[in-house]
Enzyme design. Structure first.
Site, PDB file in Angstrom:
ATOM      1  N   ASP A  18      21.976 -41.794  20.670  1.00 34.43           N
ATOM      2  CA  ASP A  18      21.486 -40.866  19.640  1.00 34.43           C
ATOM      3  C   ASP A  18      22.523 -39.775  19.365  1.00 34.43           C
ATOM      4  O   ASP A  18      23.296 -39.403  20.245  1.00 34.43           O
ATOM      5  CB  ASP A  18      20.174 -40.230  20.136  1.00 34.43           C
ATOM      6  CG  ASP A  18      19.411 -39.549  19.010  1.00 34.43           C
ATOM      7  OD1 ASP A  18      19.742 -39.785  17.826  1.00 34.43           O
ATOM      8  OD2 ASP A  18      18.490 -38.781  19.315  1.00 34.43           O
ATOM      9  N   ASN A  66      13.803 -47.643  12.119  1.00 34.92           N
ATOM     10  CA  ASN A  66      15.006 -47.195  11.399  1.00 34.92           C
ATOM     11  C   ASN A  66      15.088 -47.761   9.979  1.00 34.92           C
ATOM     12  O   ASN A  66      15.876 -47.279   9.160  1.00 34.92           O
ATOM     13  CB  ASN A  66      16.292 -47.550  12.168  1.00 34.92           C
ATOM     14  CG  ASN A  66      16.540 -46.667  13.379  1.00 34.92           C
ATOM     15  OD1 ASN A  66      17.149 -47.098  14.364  1.00 34.92           O
ATOM     16  ND2 ASN A  66      16.074 -45.421  13.337  1.00 34.92           N
ATOM     17  N   ARG A  69      14.958 -45.316   7.019  1.00 35.05           N
ATOM     18  CA  ARG A  69      16.103 -44.480   6.589  1.00 35.05           C
ATOM     19  C   ARG A  69      16.550 -44.884   5.180  1.00 35.05           C
ATOM     20  O   ARG A  69      16.224 -45.972   4.701  1.00 35.05           O
ATOM     21  CB  ARG A  69      17.249 -44.644   7.586  1.00 35.05           C
ATOM     22  CG  ARG A  69      16.846 -44.086   8.945  1.00 35.05           C
ATOM     23  CD  ARG A  69      18.025 -43.922   9.855  1.00 35.05           C
ATOM     24  NE  ARG A  69      17.575 -43.307  11.092  1.00 35.05           N
ATOM     25  CZ  ARG A  69      18.345 -42.686  11.956  1.00 35.05           C
ATOM     26  NH1 ARG A  69      19.634 -42.583  11.730  1.00 35.05           N
ATOM     27  NH2 ARG A  69      17.857 -42.147  13.054  1.00 35.05           N
ATOM     28  N   ARG A 191      19.753 -41.338  27.539  1.00 33.49           N
ATOM     29  CA  ARG A 191      19.644 -40.990  26.123  1.00 33.49           C
ATOM     30  C   ARG A 191      20.618 -39.869  25.828  1.00 33.49           C
ATOM     31  O   ARG A 191      20.585 -38.827  26.495  1.00 33.49           O
ATOM     32  CB  ARG A 191      18.230 -40.563  25.751  1.00 33.49           C
ATOM     33  CG  ARG A 191      18.135 -40.256  24.252  1.00 33.49           C
ATOM     34  CD  ARG A 191      16.731 -39.969  23.770  1.00 33.49           C
ATOM     35  NE  ARG A 191      16.739 -39.871  22.315  1.00 33.49           N
ATOM     36  CZ  ARG A 191      15.834 -40.354  21.498  1.00 33.49           C
ATOM     37  NH1 ARG A 191      14.779 -40.958  21.977  1.00 33.49           N
ATOM     38  NH2 ARG A 191      15.943 -40.228  20.183  1.00 33.49           N
ATOM     39  N   GLU A 210      14.837 -44.838  36.098  1.00 29.72           N
ATOM     40  CA  GLU A 210      15.204 -43.433  36.248  1.00 29.72           C
ATOM     41  C   GLU A 210      15.716 -42.963  34.890  1.00 29.72           C
ATOM     42  O   GLU A 210      16.444 -43.698  34.202  1.00 29.72           O
ATOM     43  CB  GLU A 210      16.317 -43.282  37.293  1.00 29.72           C
ATOM     44  CG  GLU A 210      15.894 -43.686  38.690  1.00 29.72           C
ATOM     45  CD  GLU A 210      14.817 -42.767  39.264  1.00 29.72           C
ATOM     46  OE1 GLU A 210      14.871 -41.555  39.003  1.00 29.72           O
ATOM     47  OE2 GLU A 210      13.925 -43.283  39.968  1.00 29.72           O
TER      48      GLU A 210
HETATM   49  C1  FPP Z   1      20.958 -42.669  16.278  1.00 27.21           C
HETATM   50  O1  FPP Z   1      21.686 -41.551  15.817  1.00 27.21           O
HETATM   51  C2  FPP Z   1      21.785 -43.835  16.084  1.00 27.21           C
HETATM   52  C3  FPP Z   1      21.438 -44.913  15.337  1.00 27.21           C
HETATM   53  C4  FPP Z   1      20.143 -45.039  14.639  1.00 27.21           C
HETATM   54  C5  FPP Z   1      22.358 -46.032  15.168  1.00 27.21           C
HETATM   55  C6  FPP Z   1      23.101 -46.439  16.413  1.00 27.21           C
HETATM   56  C7  FPP Z   1      24.261 -47.226  15.973  1.00 27.21           C
HETATM   57  C8  FPP Z   1      25.496 -47.118  16.481  1.00 27.21           C
HETATM   58  C9  FPP Z   1      25.839 -46.304  17.654  1.00 27.21           C
HETATM   59  C10 FPP Z   1      26.636 -47.841  15.858  1.00 27.21           C
HETATM   60  C11 FPP Z   1      26.581 -49.298  15.970  1.00 27.21           C
HETATM   61  C12 FPP Z   1      26.485 -49.796  17.352  1.00 27.21           C
HETATM   62  C13 FPP Z   1      26.895 -51.006  17.725  1.00 27.21           C
HETATM   63  C14 FPP Z   1      26.664 -51.498  19.116  1.00 27.21           C
HETATM   64  C15 FPP Z   1      27.603 -51.878  16.789  1.00 27.21           C
HETATM   65  P1  FPP Z   1      21.128 -40.754  14.568  1.00 27.21           P
HETATM   66  O2  FPP Z   1      21.745 -41.322  13.346  1.00 27.21           O
HETATM   67  O3  FPP Z   1      19.647 -40.772  14.599  1.00 27.21           O
HETATM   68  O4  FPP Z   1      21.711 -39.343  14.864  1.00 27.21           O
HETATM   69  P2  FPP Z   1      20.993 -37.964  14.550  1.00 27.21           P
HETATM   70  O5  FPP Z   1      19.775 -37.890  15.422  1.00 27.21           O
HETATM   71  O6  FPP Z   1      22.047 -36.976  14.941  1.00 27.21           O
HETATM   72  O7  FPP Z   1      20.680 -37.947  13.086  1.00 27.21           O
END
Ligand code: FPP
Length: 264
Positions: A18, A66, A69, A191, A210
């Protein structure tokens, strides 16, 4: 055996990645730039985890929720997943990483589904580390689907309850998540990004995990942070609802009459 004696090869770490969006916004960049930086961080961490000798790593890349979004951000993430698979499959083969994508497949594009099939089949003999990436994943939906599948495929085993039912259910959970060799339960859930919640991730598999939280945004998370988390994990006392050996001895040496509790 204390936590610090368990070989890393037997440990399952799961990560909620995150903070990509906030990382990018803080730098005056687009959320897509944050996800790109997040994908790079994932690539580095996978390599670091394999070098450490970790057995299983599950990354939460895209939840069932998601999809809410904006379409542009969803499109960016889907393109990133395809590019990641295309770029990382050869590296996984050469480093012995078995790659599985867990979650629903029916809402993914056919190109992404093909890329997943190709990556999974190319890496299926990898025995250095099992990398699982959760895409269109919801633990609640997986649990519902697994319950219904287990009730059809082995109603007797399910009705038996106890360890047998849990085994039947875990196999069904693996099957509905497209992971036919189900991973062990999660030992350590990390996390990033400062929030402290599970967000519908591996709810069954995290029963005794954990939990470890950090305010560091995912794009800044490194193998050194993983080592810090593993170090903290090694110092935790996991008892799975029981007592550790010393407590067992102490508890059996002090008989307590339950009736004395009622007396206050
Ligand atoms: C949460 O951060 C992240 C996501 C919803 C996407 C996770 C994807 C990646 C790390 C890139 C792709 C990964 C791989 C393995 C190819 P957020 O966008 O919710 O961040 P925020 O809470 O700061 O808005």
């Amino acid at each position: 055996m204390s936590q610090s004696e368990i070989p890393l090869a037997d440990i399952h770490v799961a990560i909620i990645m995150d903070g990509n969006g906030r990382w990018a916004t803080a730098r005056g960049r687009s959320r897509s730039a944050g996800h790109l930086a997040g994908a790079r961080a994932a690539r580095r961490l996978v390599e670091g985890a394999r070098e450490l000798g970790l057995g299983t790593l599950t990354l939460y890349a895209f939840s069932g929720d998601n999809w809410k979004r904006p379409p542009g951000e969803v499109g960016t993430l889907m393109r990133l997943f395809r590019r990641y698979l295309a770029a990382e499959t050869a590296r996984c083969v050469s480093t012995g990483i078995r790659l599985s994508i867990i979650g629903r497949r029916d809402r993914l594009s056919s190109q992404l589904r093909h890329a997943i099939d190709a990556a999974e089949s190319a890496t299926r003999d990898g025995d250095a580390m099992h990398l699982r990436v959760a895409v269109d994943y919801s633990a609640r939906d997986a649990i519902l689907a697994a319950a219904s599948r287990a009730a059809q495929s082995d109603p007797t085993g399910l009705a038996a309850g106890g360890a047998q039912a849990r085994e039947v259910f875990a196999a069904a959970l693996g099957a509905v998540s497209h992971d036919l060799t189900p991973a062990p339960d999660v030992d350590l859930l990390i996390r990033t990004g400062g929030e402290q919640r599970l967000s519908d991730f591996l709810l069954w598999e995290c029963a005794y995990a954990e939990l470890w939280f950090t305010s560091r945004a995912w794009p800044d998370f490194t193998t050194a942070d993983l080592l810090t988390a593993l170090g903290d994990f090694a110092r935790r006392n996991r008892r799975f609802g029981g007592l550790d050996a010393e407590e067992m001895v102490a508890a059996s040496a002090i008989p307590v009459r339950v009736s004395s509790l009622a007396a206050g």
